[in-house]
Scaffold this active site. Structure first.
Site, PDB file in Angstrom:
ATOM      1  N   ASP A  63      -3.537  -1.827  -2.758  1.00  0.00           N
ATOM      2  CA  ASP A  63      -2.340  -1.779  -3.899  1.00  0.00           C
ATOM      3  C   ASP A  63      -1.806  -2.885  -4.338  1.00  0.00           C
ATOM      4  O   ASP A  63      -0.560  -3.187  -3.968  1.00  0.00           O
ATOM      5  CB  ASP A  63      -1.070  -0.696  -3.380  1.00  0.00           C
ATOM      6  CG  ASP A  63      -0.150  -0.094  -4.438  1.00  0.00           C
ATOM      7  OD1 ASP A  63      -0.740  -0.190  -5.726  1.00  0.00           O
ATOM      8  OD2 ASP A  63       0.638   0.812  -4.415  1.00  0.00           O
ATOM      9  N   ASP A 111       4.610  -5.345  -2.693  1.00  0.00           N
ATOM     10  CA  ASP A 111       4.860  -4.085  -2.430  1.00  0.00           C
ATOM     11  C   ASP A 111       4.523  -3.579  -1.027  1.00  0.00           C
ATOM     12  O   ASP A 111       3.622  -2.602  -0.739  1.00  0.00           O
ATOM     13  CB  ASP A 111       4.272  -3.076  -3.376  1.00  0.00           C
ATOM     14  CG  ASP A 111       4.937  -1.679  -3.411  1.00  0.00           C
ATOM     15  OD1 ASP A 111       6.040  -1.537  -2.824  1.00  0.00           O
ATOM     16  OD2 ASP A 111       4.258  -0.757  -3.843  1.00  0.00           O
TER      17      ASP A 111
HETATM   18  N1  LIG Z   1     -10.103   1.869  -1.942  1.00  0.00           N
HETATM   19  C1  LIG Z   1      -9.481   2.824  -1.224  1.00  0.00           C
HETATM   20  N2  LIG Z   1     -10.054   3.621  -0.139  1.00  0.00           N
HETATM   21  C2  LIG Z   1      -9.630   4.592   0.359  1.00  0.00           C
HETATM   22  N3  LIG Z   1      -8.449   5.235   0.062  1.00  0.00           N
HETATM   23  C3  LIG Z   1      -7.711   4.466  -0.922  1.00  0.00           C
HETATM   24  C4  LIG Z   1      -8.227   3.463  -1.592  1.00  0.00           C
HETATM   25  N4  LIG Z   1      -7.086   2.927  -2.597  1.00  0.00           N
HETATM   26  C5  LIG Z   1      -6.246   4.019  -2.358  1.00  0.00           C
HETATM   27  N5  LIG Z   1      -6.317   4.857  -1.502  1.00  0.00           N
HETATM   28  C6  LIG Z   1      -5.649   5.899  -0.907  1.00  0.00           C
HETATM   29  O1  LIG Z   1      -4.810   6.249  -2.403  1.00  0.00           O
HETATM   30  C7  LIG Z   1      -3.377   5.967  -2.112  1.00  0.00           C
HETATM   31  C8  LIG Z   1      -2.893   5.406  -3.271  1.00  0.00           C
HETATM   32  O2  LIG Z   1      -3.267   4.148  -3.554  1.00  0.00           O
HETATM   33  P1  LIG Z   1      -2.486   3.019  -4.125  1.00  0.00           P
HETATM   34  O3  LIG Z   1      -3.388   1.713  -4.502  1.00  0.00           O
HETATM   35  O4  LIG Z   1      -1.520   2.607  -2.874  1.00  0.00           O
HETATM   36  O5  LIG Z   1      -1.719   3.534  -5.307  1.00  0.00           O
HETATM   37  P2  LIG Z   1      -0.203   3.829  -5.765  1.00  0.00           P
HETATM   38  O6  LIG Z   1       0.129   3.051  -6.544  1.00  0.00           O
HETATM   39  O7  LIG Z   1      -0.197   5.275  -6.275  1.00  0.00           O
HETATM   40  O8  LIG Z   1       0.849   3.701  -4.573  1.00  0.00           O
HETATM   41  C9  LIG Z   1      -3.503   5.003  -0.625  1.00  0.00           C
HETATM   42  O9  LIG Z   1      -2.179   5.003  -0.190  1.00  0.00           O
HETATM   43  C10 LIG Z   1      -4.442   5.373   0.111  1.00  0.00           C
HETATM   44  O10 LIG Z   1      -4.314   6.437   0.761  1.00  0.00           O
HETATM   45 MG   LIG Z   2       0.475   2.457  -2.881  1.00  0.00          MG
END
Ligand SMILES: Nc1ncnc2c1ncn2[C@@H]1O[C@H](COP(=O)(O)OP(=O)(O)O)[C@@H](O)[C@H]1O
Ligand SMILES: [Mg+2]
Length: 257
Positions: free
Chosen positions: A212, A195
């Protein structure tokens, strides 16, 4: 609670959580968490707080389709908490076909197990990526639908997704090269992100961070190569708009060769 009420409650969580600052050490404050998270998620958060992983829950970083991400304070560091929603929207359509069918009366249980497995899968994928030398949030622990990992950012401010960071052509080229290098490192460890896009790459100065990875697959997955092709396609499409030229086939050969 009816499905509608539950949905309403979830929407209320998304709206209000960023206003909350809850010290999980204080049981009175914990009380106020009830009604924000479902009981099972709440128990999971209690457990992680008792284990010392979470000292204070901070604001919301992101509300996604399947998961929300929160900032929190750990014992000696900031942490990111990804909470997969058990009533995630992906399951909604499925549910409407299943409710009332006696063959699926254990559906609720199944749904939970799917989400729990998914959460564990993301932890493992992040661990694998981390071990392969790919810069990802270091995963700490997962329990049920809750994943705790390194917070990528400082003082409660998360690092931005690469899509909103202005880049000179040189910076774009560097970030592109690193991205391709990471895709290759994952591939050599038998993993495809699956992804990858400018939404799931953070840029911290010149540091590229992949995030993610719940959906990431090993190479024996029937769609692994299709996902890899798509990851490369998305990467090139984004960086092309930032002045980088690259050929998809050439990059594919570089990664799999
Ligand atoms: N470990 C992290 N530290 C800082 N920001 C994070 C972290 N993990 C996720 N984010 C923020 O949260 C958003 C969503 O996380 P993500 O894992 O991509 O979940 P989703 O499945 O909703 O896309 C990311 O795009 C980022 O901006
Ligand atoms: Mg994401």
């Amino acid at each position: 609670m009816s499905k509608l009420q539950l949905e309403k409650k979830i929407r209320a969580i998304d709206r209000d959580i960023d206003k909350l600052r809850i010290r999980t050490k204080d049981s009175k404050d914990l009380k106020s968490l009830e009604g924000v998270f479902d009981t099972s998620t709440l128990k999971t958060l209690y457990h992680l707080a008792n284990k010392g992983y979470i000292e204070a829950l901070g604001g919301v970083i992101s509300t996604g389709k399947e998961a929300n991400v929160y900032h929190a304070r750990g014992r000696d560091r900031e942490v990111a908490i990804k909470i997969y929603r058990i009533a995630a929207s992906d399951f909604r359509a499925m549910q409407s076909y299943i409710i009332g069918d006696p063959r699926f009366k254990n559906m609720k249980h199944d749904k939970r197990s799917i989400v729990f497995t998914w959460t564990k899968k993301e932890l493992r994928n992040l661990k694998k990526a981390h071990a392969a030398g790919v810069r990802v949030p270091e995963p700490f622990v997962s329990r049920n639908n809750v994943l705790l990992m390194e917070f990528i950012g400082n003082n409660e401010t998360p690092v931005q997704q690469i899509r909103v960071v202005p880049l000179t052509p040189d910076q774009a080229q560097d970030a592109f090269d690193t991205t391709i290098d990471y895709i290759k490192k994952l591939y050599l460890e038998n993993l495809v992100h699956a992804d990858l896009s400018e939404f799931n790459i953070l840029l911290n100065g010149s540091e590229v961070v992949f995030i993610d990875m719940g959906q990431s697959v090993t190479l024996d997955h029937p769609n692994a190569m299709k996902f890899l092709t798509r990851d490369i396609h998305n990467t090139i499409r984004f960086f092309r708009r930032r002045g980088v030229t690259a050929d998809e086939n050439q990059i594919m050969n570089l990664i799999t060769g």
